[in-house]
Motif scaffolding. Structure first.
Motif, short mmCIF file in Angstrom:
data_model
loop_
_atom_site.label_atom_id
_atom_site.label_comp_id
_atom_site.label_asym_id
_atom_site.label_seq_id
_atom_site.Cartn_x
_atom_site.Cartn_y
_atom_site.Cartn_z
N LEU A 1 0.82 -1.21 0.00
CA LEU A 1 0.00 0.00 0.00
C LEU A 1 0.86 1.26 0.00
O LEU A 1 0.54 2.23 -0.69
N GLY A 2 1.95 1.27 0.75
CA GLY A 2 2.83 2.44 0.77
C GLY A 2 3.39 2.75 -0.61
O GLY A 2 3.41 3.89 -1.05
N ARG A 3 3.84 1.71 -1.31
CA ARG A 3 4.37 1.89 -2.66
C ARG A 3 3.25 2.40 -3.59
O ARG A 3 3.47 3.31 -4.40
N PHE A 4 2.07 1.84 -3.47
CA PHE A 4 0.94 2.27 -4.29
C PHE A 4 0.60 3.74 -4.01
O PHE A 4 0.39 4.52 -4.94
N LEU A 5 0.56 4.11 -2.74
CA LEU A 5 0.25 5.50 -2.38
C LEU A 5 1.31 6.43 -2.95
O LEU A 5 0.97 7.47 -3.53
N LEU A 6 2.57 6.07 -2.82
CA LEU A 6 3.64 6.89 -3.38
C LEU A 6 3.48 7.04 -4.90
O LEU A 6 3.60 8.14 -5.44
N GLN A 7 3.17 5.95 -5.58
CA GLN A 7 2.98 6.00 -7.04
C GLN A 7 1.80 6.89 -7.41
O GLN A 7 1.86 7.64 -8.40
N GLN A 8 0.73 6.85 -6.64
CA GLN A 8 -0.44 7.69 -6.91
C GLN A 8 -0.09 9.17 -6.69
O GLN A 8 -0.50 10.03 -7.48
N LEU A 9 0.65 9.45 -5.63
CA LEU A 9 1.09 10.83 -5.39
C LEU A 9 1.97 11.32 -6.54
O LEU A 9 1.78 12.42 -7.05
N GLU A 10 2.92 10.49 -6.96
CA GLU A 10 3.80 10.86 -8.06
C GLU A 10 3.01 11.10 -9.35
O GLU A 10 3.31 12.05 -10.09
N ALA A 11 2.01 10.27 -9.61
CA ALA A 11 1.21 10.45 -10.83
C ALA A 11 0.43 11.76 -10.78
O ALA A 11 0.35 12.48 -11.79
N ALA A 12 -0.13 12.09 -9.64
CA ALA A 12 -0.87 13.35 -9.50
C ALA A 12 0.08 14.54 -9.65
O ALA A 12 -0.25 15.54 -10.30
N ILE A 13 1.26 14.43 -9.07
CA ILE A 13 2.26 15.50 -9.17
C ILE A 13 2.69 15.70 -10.63
O ILE A 13 2.78 16.83 -11.11
N ALA A 14 2.93 14.61 -11.33
CA ALA A 14 3.31 14.70 -12.75
C ALA A 14 2.18 15.30 -13.57
O ALA A 14 2.41 16.13 -14.46
#
Length: 159
Positions: A100-113
């Motif tokens: 879940l932590g990796r998924f959350l980080l990936q979602q944050l990165e996608a929103a930031i991009a």
């Protein structure tokens, strides 16, 4: 923002989440021997509107059922080039060890991009070993530019 991972949902923070999200953050900090500082470094967890939403950032909660089990957010900073800082990315023990932590980080990165930012900064504390490992495994580079009093590590990732 609304997405799911296994039996967890990640959604935009709402004012009704203020206390439960703050309690989740304070719980994780206490687990690692870190003090909750609502007047200082943790003020943003209570002032979500001013610190995240009104600045062009985002703040999310992670839920399992009706219980908030994690948080994560980002906001623009005056550091680097079109930069943001990921802040308050915490998961309660019940939500760890499942990706879940990796998924959350990936979602944050996608929103930031998607918001067209170019750099992501993260400040953390070395006792948060799982978080440090997560950042290092996901392309974040250690830098010597710590600005937050509680933190002793800073990372940056170029998008």
């Amino acid at each position: 923002m609304k997405t799911a991972f296994k039996d967890y949902s990640i959604r935009d923070w709402e004012p009704r989440d203020r206390q439960a999200a703050a309690e989740a953050i304070a719980t994780v900090l206490a687990e690692y021997g870190l003090a909750w500082d609502p007047e200082g470094v943790d003020r943003d967890a209570l002032a979500v509107e001013a610190c995240y939403l009104e600045t062009g950032g985002a703040f999310w909660v992670v839920e399992r059922g009706d219980r908030i089990v994690g948080t994560g957010g980002y906001y623009p900073i005056q550091r680097g080039v079109r930069a943001v800082e990921i802040r308050k990315m915490y998961l309660l023990p019940v939500a760890r060890g499942q990706g879940l932590g990796r998924f959350l980080l990936q979602q944050l990165e996608a929103a930031i991009a998607a918001d067209r930012y170019c750099q992501i900064w993260i400040e953390t504390v070395s006792v948060l070993t799982e978080a440090v490992r997560l950042y290092e495994q996901n392309g974040y580079t250690l830098v010597k530019d710590v600005e937050t009093p509680r933190c002793d590590l800073a990372y940056v990732k170029m998008l």
